[in-house]
Scaffold this motif. Structure first.
Motif, short mmCIF file in Angstrom:
data_model
loop_
_atom_site.label_atom_id
_atom_site.label_comp_id
_atom_site.label_asym_id
_atom_site.label_seq_id
_atom_site.Cartn_x
_atom_site.Cartn_y
_atom_site.Cartn_z
N THR A 311 5.96 5.20 8.09
CA THR A 311 5.83 3.76 7.94
C THR A 311 4.38 3.39 7.62
O THR A 311 4.12 2.53 6.79
CB THR A 311 6.27 3.03 9.22
N ALA A 312 3.44 4.08 8.28
CA ALA A 312 2.02 3.74 8.13
C ALA A 312 1.46 4.11 6.75
O ALA A 312 0.74 3.32 6.13
CB ALA A 312 1.22 4.45 9.22
N MET A 313 1.77 5.30 6.25
CA MET A 313 1.07 5.80 5.08
C MET A 313 1.40 5.09 3.77
O MET A 313 0.52 4.96 2.91
CB MET A 313 1.30 7.31 4.95
N PRO A 314 2.64 4.61 3.53
CA PRO A 314 2.85 3.84 2.30
C PRO A 314 1.95 2.62 2.20
O PRO A 314 1.54 2.23 1.10
CB PRO A 314 4.33 3.44 2.40
N ALA A 315 1.61 2.01 3.34
CA ALA A 315 0.69 0.86 3.32
C ALA A 315 -0.73 1.31 3.00
O ALA A 315 -1.41 0.71 2.16
CB ALA A 315 0.73 0.14 4.67
N VAL A 316 -1.18 2.37 3.66
CA VAL A 316 -2.54 2.87 3.41
C VAL A 316 -2.69 3.34 1.97
O VAL A 316 -3.67 3.00 1.28
CB VAL A 316 -2.87 4.01 4.39
N ASN A 317 -1.72 4.09 1.49
CA ASN A 317 -1.82 4.65 0.14
C ASN A 317 -1.65 3.61 -0.96
O ASN A 317 -1.95 3.88 -2.12
CB ASN A 317 -0.78 5.77 -0.04
N ALA A 318 -1.19 2.40 -0.61
CA ALA A 318 -1.04 1.34 -1.60
C ALA A 318 -2.32 0.52 -1.76
O ALA A 318 -2.40 -0.32 -2.67
CB ALA A 318 0.11 0.42 -1.22
N ALA A 319 -3.33 0.73 -0.91
CA ALA A 319 -4.49 -0.16 -0.87
C ALA A 319 -5.19 -0.27 -2.21
O ALA A 319 -5.53 -1.37 -2.66
CB ALA A 319 -5.47 0.31 0.22
N VAL A 320 -5.43 0.84 -2.87
CA VAL A 320 -6.15 0.81 -4.14
C VAL A 320 -5.32 0.12 -5.21
O VAL A 320 -5.85 -0.67 -6.02
CB VAL A 320 -6.52 2.25 -4.57
N ASP A 321 -4.02 0.37 -5.24
CA ASP A 321 -3.15 -0.26 -6.24
C ASP A 321 -3.04 -1.76 -6.01
O ASP A 321 -3.01 -2.54 -6.97
CB ASP A 321 -1.75 0.38 -6.19
N VAL A 322 -3.00 -2.19 -4.75
CA VAL A 322 -2.93 -3.62 -4.45
C VAL A 322 -4.24 -4.30 -4.87
O VAL A 322 -4.23 -5.41 -5.41
CB VAL A 322 -2.64 -3.84 -2.96
N ALA A 323 -5.36 -3.63 -4.66
CA ALA A 323 -6.64 -4.20 -5.05
C ALA A 323 -6.72 -4.45 -6.56
O ALA A 323 -7.38 -5.38 -7.02
CB ALA A 323 -7.78 -3.29 -4.61
N ALA A 324 -6.01 -3.61 -7.32
CA ALA A 324 -6.03 -3.74 -8.78
C ALA A 324 -4.96 -4.69 -9.31
O ALA A 324 -4.96 -5.03 -10.50
CB ALA A 324 -5.83 -2.36 -9.42
N ALA A 325 -4.06 -5.14 -8.44
CA ALA A 325 -2.94 -5.99 -8.86
C ALA A 325 -3.38 -7.46 -8.91
O ALA A 325 -4.41 -7.83 -8.36
CB ALA A 325 -1.77 -5.83 -7.89
N PRO A 326 -2.59 -8.32 -9.56
CA PRO A 326 -2.93 -9.74 -9.62
C PRO A 326 -2.76 -10.40 -8.26
O PRO A 326 -2.09 -9.87 -7.37
CB PRO A 326 -1.92 -10.30 -10.63
#
Length: 350
Positions: A311-326
């Motif tokens: 549950t934890a790691m999908p959130a952590v691993n999405a951080a860079v992609d979210v930062a680049a998203a609109p």
């Protein structure tokens, strides 16, 4: 490259593991920790997550955390607080949440509008990864497998698990485990607890461009053929010990997306329920039909609650992609498929 400055929001079962994930990711820098309880305030983040001291101390001071000028919050509380989320988003922080905001009715209606307005004012993003099966429906619905099809009739995700590794007697009693039979009140409670899977069906539907006109809940129970004592929970013979339940997402009268679970505390049952040795069975009915099975094999060092890593790691691993998203409330289409920084880890450890 510049590292993302990250705040961890609470350090419970999931938050403890996401804190470790932040510390392990060379792309991220842990700069703050929000403590849900006063007794954790002033404690080093490393101590709270079972790691060496980091120099970052947990605090209950939200203003102080916002003043850090961080980029991202990994938001993992058991109960969502909309006021907190709005303050974070308004301040310009991206929020990546494992929490589905179900205690306030989910991200819809007035809650969704408040969060969207906060994103607009802060030029920030909110992305919900969810609890399991959040990760598996991301893989399915992001077209990674449906992309090979020239036609898709239905996508189904079936989870099968021996849940005796999840030592939460309150959870299983709320779902009816240990009772001689399921009452209407128990089924209503189970439906509420399983609303996380309602959310996963909706998320898959959006990614697959479906407009659902109905959501159908289904549930069936099985009782123990013998008394089961797990140490932390005792189930008497002939009381509920397994459940199969889920949601059918329907469009034009047909089920187009389904998510279901088969959970058991023992396989010695009076009634027959189908269980799979694999944790997930994904079926895409289409041309061609696609089937895939996934089984998690934990290391011997894992305790029962280490399973919350998924549950934890999908959130952590999405951080860079979210930062680049609109900015805004993000969907699977906005973020894409997050992945672990395997190559960076390899070079760091070489």
């Amino acid at each position: 490259m510049d590292r993302l400055r990250v705040i961890q929001w609470t350090t419970g079962k999931v938050g403890k593991l996401s804190t470790r994930g932040i510390l392990d990711d060379p792309r991220l820098e842990l700069v703050g920790v929000y403590a849900h309880s006063d007794d954790k305030a002033g404690t080093d983040a490393g101590t709270l997550c079972g790691r060496p001291e980091t120099g970052v101390q947990a605090t209950t001071d939200i203003d102080a955390l916002i003043a850090l000028g961080a980029d991202t919050v990994i938001y993992t509380p058991f109960m969502a607080d909309v006021e907190h989320a709005v303050r974070l988003l308004e301040s310009g922080l991206d929020v990546i949440s494992t929490n589905l905001f179900l205690n306030v009715g989910g991200i819809q209606g007035d809650t969704k509008q408040r969060l969207a307005d906060a994103c607009r004012r802060g030029d920030s993003s909110l992305y919900v990864t969810g609890v399991n099966p959040g990760w598996i429906n991301t893989i399915t619905a992001a077209m990674t497998m449906t992309a090979v099809c020239r036609g898709v009739e239905m996508v189904s995700v079936a989870e099968s698990a021996n849940v005796s590794v999840y030592e939460s007697a309150e959870t299983w009693r709320a779902l009816g485990f240990g009772l001689p039979h399921a009452t209407p009140e128990v089924i209503e409670m189970a439906q509420m607890w399983l609303s996380t899977f309602h959310d996963s069906v909706q998320r898959m539907a959006v990614a697959l461009h479906h407009t659902l006109d109905d959501m159908e809940f289904f549930i069936e129970y099985a009782t123990a053929a013998e008394t089961v004592d797990l140490g932390w929970l005792r189930l008497n013979k002939d009381t509920i010990a397994a459940v199969r339940a889920g949601w059918n997402g329907k469009a034009n009268g047909n089920t187009v997306v389904q998510s279901n679970v088969a959970w058991y505390l023992t396989k010695h049952l009076n009634e027959h329920l189908e269980f799979d040795d694999d944790h997930y069975h994904v079926v895409i009915k289409g041309e061609p039909e696609v089937q895939t099975r996934i089984r998690f094999i934990p290391p011997e060092t894992w305790g029962n609650h280490e399973w919350d890593t998924m549950t934890a790691m999908p959130a952590v691993n999405a951080a860079v992609d979210v930062a680049a998203a609109p900015p805004g409330i993000l969907t699977l289409h906005d973020v894409g498929l997050a992945s672990a920084p395997a190559g960076i880890w390899l070079n760091e450890r070489a």
